[in-house]
Design a protein around this motif. Structure first.
Motif, PDB file in Angstrom:
ATOM      1  N   ASP A  85       1.989  -0.246   7.504  1.00 58.13           N
ATOM      2  CA  ASP A  85       0.804   0.418   7.179  1.00 58.13           C
ATOM      3  C   ASP A  85       0.774   1.752   6.492  1.00 58.13           C
ATOM      4  O   ASP A  85       0.327   2.327   6.367  1.00 58.13           O
ATOM      5  N   GLN A  86       1.872   2.257   8.071  1.00 62.60           N
ATOM      6  CA  GLN A  86       1.572   3.905   7.915  1.00 62.60           C
ATOM      7  C   GLN A  86       2.030   4.567   6.829  1.00 62.60           C
ATOM      8  O   GLN A  86       1.925   5.039   5.687  1.00 62.60           O
ATOM      9  N   GLN A 144       2.895   2.921   3.583  1.00 64.75           N
ATOM     10  CA  GLN A 144       1.321   2.379   2.452  1.00 64.75           C
ATOM     11  C   GLN A 144       0.702   2.962   2.316  1.00 64.75           C
ATOM     12  O   GLN A 144       0.634   3.165   0.850  1.00 64.75           O
ATOM     13  N   THR A 145      -0.339   3.664   3.315  1.00 62.06           N
ATOM     14  CA  THR A 145      -0.571   4.401   3.422  1.00 62.06           C
ATOM     15  C   THR A 145      -0.573   5.755   2.607  1.00 62.06           C
ATOM     16  O   THR A 145      -1.024   6.068   1.971  1.00 62.06           O
ATOM     17  N   LEU A 146       0.986   6.457   3.368  1.00 68.17           N
ATOM     18  CA  LEU A 146       0.803   7.314   3.039  1.00 68.17           C
ATOM     19  C   LEU A 146       1.890   7.531   2.048  1.00 68.17           C
ATOM     20  O   LEU A 146       1.406   8.738   0.733  1.00 68.17           O
ATOM     21  N   ARG A 190       7.812   2.905  -4.499  1.00 66.61           N
ATOM     22  CA  ARG A 190       6.739   4.254  -5.085  1.00 66.61           C
ATOM     23  C   ARG A 190       7.008   3.992  -6.472  1.00 66.61           C
ATOM     24  O   ARG A 190       5.983   4.697  -7.760  1.00 66.61           O
ATOM     25  N   TYR A 220      -7.586  -9.871   5.393  1.00 60.60           N
ATOM     26  CA  TYR A 220      -7.401  -9.124   3.958  1.00 60.60           C
ATOM     27  C   TYR A 220      -8.516 -10.008   3.221  1.00 60.60           C
ATOM     28  O   TYR A 220      -7.847 -11.000   2.344  1.00 60.60           O
ATOM     29  N   THR A 222       9.663   0.769   0.548  1.00 62.76           N
ATOM     30  CA  THR A 222       8.831   1.254  -0.179  1.00 62.76           C
ATOM     31  C   THR A 222       9.031   2.855  -0.575  1.00 62.76           C
ATOM     32  O   THR A 222       8.232   3.303  -2.011  1.00 62.76           O
ATOM     33  N   ARG A 249       5.270  -6.003   4.741  1.00 60.87           N
ATOM     34  CA  ARG A 249       4.314  -6.328   6.450  1.00 60.87           C
ATOM     35  C   ARG A 249       5.151  -7.454   6.448  1.00 60.87           C
ATOM     36  O   ARG A 249       5.135  -7.564   7.751  1.00 60.87           O
ATOM     37  N   GLY A 283      -0.950   3.524  -1.414  1.00 59.14           N
ATOM     38  CA  GLY A 283      -1.872   3.949  -1.315  1.00 59.14           C
ATOM     39  C   GLY A 283      -2.952   3.383  -2.042  1.00 59.14           C
ATOM     40  O   GLY A 283      -3.915   3.882  -2.607  1.00 59.14           O
ATOM     41  N   ARG A 284      -2.306   2.102  -2.240  1.00 53.69           N
ATOM     42  CA  ARG A 284      -3.830   0.834  -2.769  1.00 53.69           C
ATOM     43  C   ARG A 284      -2.694  -0.383  -3.046  1.00 53.69           C
ATOM     44  O   ARG A 284      -1.613  -0.628  -2.494  1.00 53.69           O
ATOM     45  N   GLU A 285      -4.099  -1.308  -2.377  1.00 46.35           N
ATOM     46  CA  GLU A 285      -3.670  -2.729  -2.145  1.00 46.35           C
ATOM     47  C   GLU A 285      -4.369  -3.165  -3.881  1.00 46.35           C
ATOM     48  O   GLU A 285      -4.616  -3.120  -4.766  1.00 46.35           O
TER      49      GLU A 285
END
Length: 202
Positions: A114-115, A117-119, A72, A174, A68, A99, A122-124
């Protein structure tokens, strides 16, 4: 547009990412080809930490944090600036690999991935191309590369089989952004399908 390539080790996704970048450049598109883990100087340093050495070097939780952090830095320095400049970004692996390899294979940590990734990300991707191949074939190809980044290959066939099933599950979860391409054919046949898929989204 942000396109990622996913697949088990030895699936041919890196080759296909390069071929798609070349094809789109040939059509006049401005393309950035990058990879994960890595893609920026700081993320490349983290890549060496996570892909080399003993298979048990890091816990799954530590790996998730390292990946992560690398993602970033990659997002800030490469991916987001390129997208804001109107370029197409093609990335060899992105969050779906985390994942699978950390969230699924080494414990029930998908929710943690996933948490984060969201925090923190913030994008896929807008489109994820999954190159699907038989796990035994993929592992044989991966081991034939004779590189230094073999830490995950060293987990063996069982991991490859689990990862293939997991990637196919992700493609169903997805479905709007995934395209599954049969990677068991000649590279040029695979590349033709990949280009058609990307061109349709563009």
């Amino acid at each position: 547009m942000f396109i990622s390539f996913e697949g088990i080790d030895g699936s041919g996704k890196s080759t296909q990412a390069h071929l798609l970048a070349e094809a789109l450049r040939g059509r006049g598109h401005d393309v950035v080809l990058t990879r994960e883990p890595g893609g920026s100087p700081g993320a490349e340093e983290i890549r060496r930490l996570v892909l080399e050495g003993d298979p048990e070097r890091w816990s799954a939780q530590t790996e998730i944090l390292l990946f992560t952090a690398a993602r970033r830095d990659h997002l800030e320095r490469v991916i987001q600036p390129a997208l804001e400049a109107g370029r197409i970004v093609i990335c060899d692996r992105f969050a779906d690999s985390t994942r699978m390899y950390q969230g699924l294979s080494r414990g029930d940590l998908r929710a943690v991935v996933d948490q984060l990734q969201t925090l923190m990300i913030g994008r896929e991707p807008d489109l994820t191309i999954l190159i699907d191949i038989d796990p035994a074939t993929g592992l044989s190809r991966a081991r034939g590369r004779q590189g230094h980044e073999e830490r995950f290959e060293d987990f063996g066939l069982g991991l490859q089989e689990k990862m293939r099933a997991g990637f196919l599950d992700l493609a169903r979860e997805y479905a709007a952004r995934f395209a599954v391409i049969d990677g068991a054919r000649a590279p040029e046949r695979v590349a033709q399908d990949v280009l058609e898929c990307a061109a349709a989204r563009l």
